[in-house]
Design a protein around this motif. Sequence first.
Motif, short mmCIF file in Angstrom:
data_model
loop_
_atom_site.label_atom_id
_atom_site.label_comp_id
_atom_site.label_asym_id
_atom_site.label_seq_id
_atom_site.Cartn_x
_atom_site.Cartn_y
_atom_site.Cartn_z
N LEU A 8 1.45 3.12 -4.29
CA LEU A 8 0.94 1.96 -5.01
C LEU A 8 1.57 0.67 -4.49
CD1 LEU A 8 0.89 3.40 -8.65
CD2 LEU A 8 -1.12 2.61 -7.36
N GLN A 9 2.86 0.73 -4.23
CA GLN A 9 3.57 -0.44 -3.69
C GLN A 9 3.06 -0.78 -2.30
OE1 GLN A 9 6.46 -2.45 -5.27
NE2 GLN A 9 5.14 -3.56 -3.85
N HIS A 17 -9.00 -3.85 5.27
CA HIS A 17 -9.96 -3.24 4.33
C HIS A 17 -9.93 -1.72 4.46
CE1 HIS A 17 -13.58 -2.67 1.96
NE2 HIS A 17 -14.08 -1.93 2.95
N GLU A 18 -9.91 -1.23 5.70
CA GLU A 18 -9.91 0.22 5.92
C GLU A 18 -8.62 0.85 5.40
OE1 GLU A 18 -11.71 3.73 7.17
OE2 GLU A 18 -12.54 1.70 7.07
N ILE A 30 2.40 11.30 5.53
CA ILE A 30 1.12 10.72 5.12
C ILE A 30 0.68 9.66 6.11
CG2 ILE A 30 0.09 9.21 3.36
CD1 ILE A 30 1.73 10.81 1.28
N LEU A 31 1.62 8.86 6.54
CA LEU A 31 1.33 7.81 7.53
C LEU A 31 0.75 8.42 8.81
CD1 LEU A 31 1.79 4.74 8.24
CD2 LEU A 31 3.94 5.47 9.26
N ASN A 89 -8.22 3.59 2.41
CA ASN A 89 -7.58 4.89 2.66
C ASN A 89 -6.41 5.13 1.71
OD1 ASN A 89 -9.38 5.38 4.72
ND2 ASN A 89 -7.98 4.76 6.36
N ILE A 90 -5.63 4.09 1.45
CA ILE A 90 -4.49 4.26 0.55
C ILE A 90 -4.98 4.53 -0.87
CG2 ILE A 90 -2.44 3.15 -0.42
CD1 ILE A 90 -2.20 1.56 2.20
N CYS A 91 -6.05 3.86 -1.27
CA CYS A 91 -6.63 4.12 -2.60
C CYS A 91 -7.06 5.58 -2.74
CB CYS A 91 -7.82 3.20 -2.84
SG CYS A 91 -7.36 1.55 -3.41
#
Length: 700
Positions: free
Chosen positions: A310-311, A342-343, A262-263, A347-349
């Motif tokens: 989430l962590q 912020h970006e 994912i990273l 993206n994680i959200c």
Amino acid sequence: MFQEPDYREHLSLMLSEVLDDIGVNERLVMRRRRENMLGETMCNIEYRLTDKNGTVYNSGSQSEGTTTIGLNSDMDLLYCIHDYNIIQDWSEWEHGKENYLMIQDENTTPGYCFLQLLRADEPLPLTVIPDGNYITDRRGRILLKNTIINDLPVAAGQQHGPSIATQGQPGVSDVDNVLALPCKSWPQSASGWLDRQGIGRWPTQEMKRHAASTGCFVVATGSRVSEYPELEWRISTSVAERCLMFNLNITQIRCYVLLKMILKSFLNPQGEINISSFMCKTVLLHCIENTESRIWKENNLFSCLTYCLLQLHSFVQSDCCSHFIISENNLMAGQFTADTKHELSKNICELIQNDRHQLLSIDIDDLGHRLQVKLNMAPNGVYYFLSSLQIYELVLTMQYMNSALEISRRHKKYLGYLHNKNIRTINQCVGKLITFAHNGNRLEQTAVKLVAPFLFTTYGSILASSSIVENNQVSPESLVWLSAGLNSDISSSRLKLAAVFYSTGDMEKAEQILRHTEQQYYSYPVVSICSCWCTPPPAQTAEFKRVCGEQSEDCIKHITAFCVKFIQKEINCIPHELQYEMFRSTQDDMIHRHQFDYWMDWAVVDSLPFLYYLQYKIYSRLQRYQDQQQALSKLIRTIVNDENLRHRETALNILGQCMEQEHRPQQALNCYLLSLQQRARNNVANIHICKLFSSILNRQ
């Protein structure tokens, strides 16, 4: 959160199956770990035998087994230099050593330290600056700059902060070399971790006791937010972290692999390093510590991944990712700007909200497409993926190639150390190796078993070279050592023995050895191995991959042909024409040699060309002219058709010598010119051409 609907459990099981298929399973994880630990052991035995005051540690994804073919992780090597003694307490000071006191105060960033130089004759601070690598601070302490790392010897590569990035051979992992200084005691700033107890009661107290026994290192890099970036040294607990990673279960490993995918796919898509894989590892370890162990099961993998994301989002939002062991060290301090934060947060959200969709779009190792097929969501069409067996064989083949190259590198290093040593020192080195074979642990015994035969053969050949000068015979002692090394691989040690018999005039024995070696060579799917040049790995047949998948590293002696190396102490054991290879470099050529090109002072040749060249010479002596011409034809075919030759220029040079013996000067010249096309410099073809022209002129 962990009371999952059926679809999450089904998705978790399918995801686990896909990861199993692409090689993230217990069997391959353990094989990756073993091969990397074996390479580390071979390197450290060589260090101890050749008087290098250091230790190498394999760390990171390759040694942990937390990678895949598609992730293509670098190999991280930590070089610990024992010339320095880093202490946290005055009781650890050692007389005569270069001692440094680790200082952590209001001026150092958490997780970092200053190194204060101490006297070598008594446990007191030094008061005089030795050279430009030190600076005196406001308190009068003499502190070591981390820029000293630039002056320390290390494998060639490109400097990146405290590390040296070395480009691997094509098809072989790149290497990130980190220089470190050792501290025998556990860092005081990590003492709280030993008493910390999470919900999952992981790590166990036994793991923590073992971790504490490994001490720590200091690495030459300052914090991004430091006021004194040239003076700070990062405190590293990499060996302890490796211990923790070795104690993860397969679901936790799969979760970490998914985080890295994912990273790479969504958070660092262009190769930028906003969030590092080490941060992902830290996130995982915190999550494991703060959840019950029953959560980390195959049928809950998807929820575990969501929990980790989430962590990670929480860490990014707070600009704080605490090092798992040294909790005061914020890995995200100064890591990214407000806009980047912020970006990343956005993206994680999106990843969390559309987690299943995002997984289905991961291209690495075809994970997304494989998962679509498992879930019956793939568009109509034919999909071809490597089978789990093919991936298993491919990974083991890569591991095998890495191990074989490591053996070749260690052999080369041994010869580099021994080439100017006397017989007594060489004997002592061989004796130490035998001691390891008897007294070492199982991994050390395996490492010695793989490397020692090459050294035995060299020792026997050196003894033979000496006895040939004295009485043109091979001493019984040299034959014992030559025989002890015969099973190093399928060919190189046998060819050296044949060369010894050739040099004493025993053509019958030499011919028998060559005939047997040739038969063996074509009985197995053999690959050529050489670490002299940085060249693409040899082509591997399906049969070769199958053998690698079925057998352990013992198969090296059956399916590997190492190049044949003769140092100058063995000069009387090789035909006269090949001796010229030991004098290939002119003064001008020396300027163009790399620091690790010391092998150019030896005669080095690929096994198969050397076999046919020896046959040609021997059949000439035996007056078996038809066999001699067959050997010459095989030598020519090998040079023309074998794409895996590592020393093609040398093969062309010895072919040119054969052509001269055949009284075919034009063909000989063509061979030398082709050789120079392969290697324009450090090539003895220049000498052969001069000799050839001189011979032609003299005849005229």
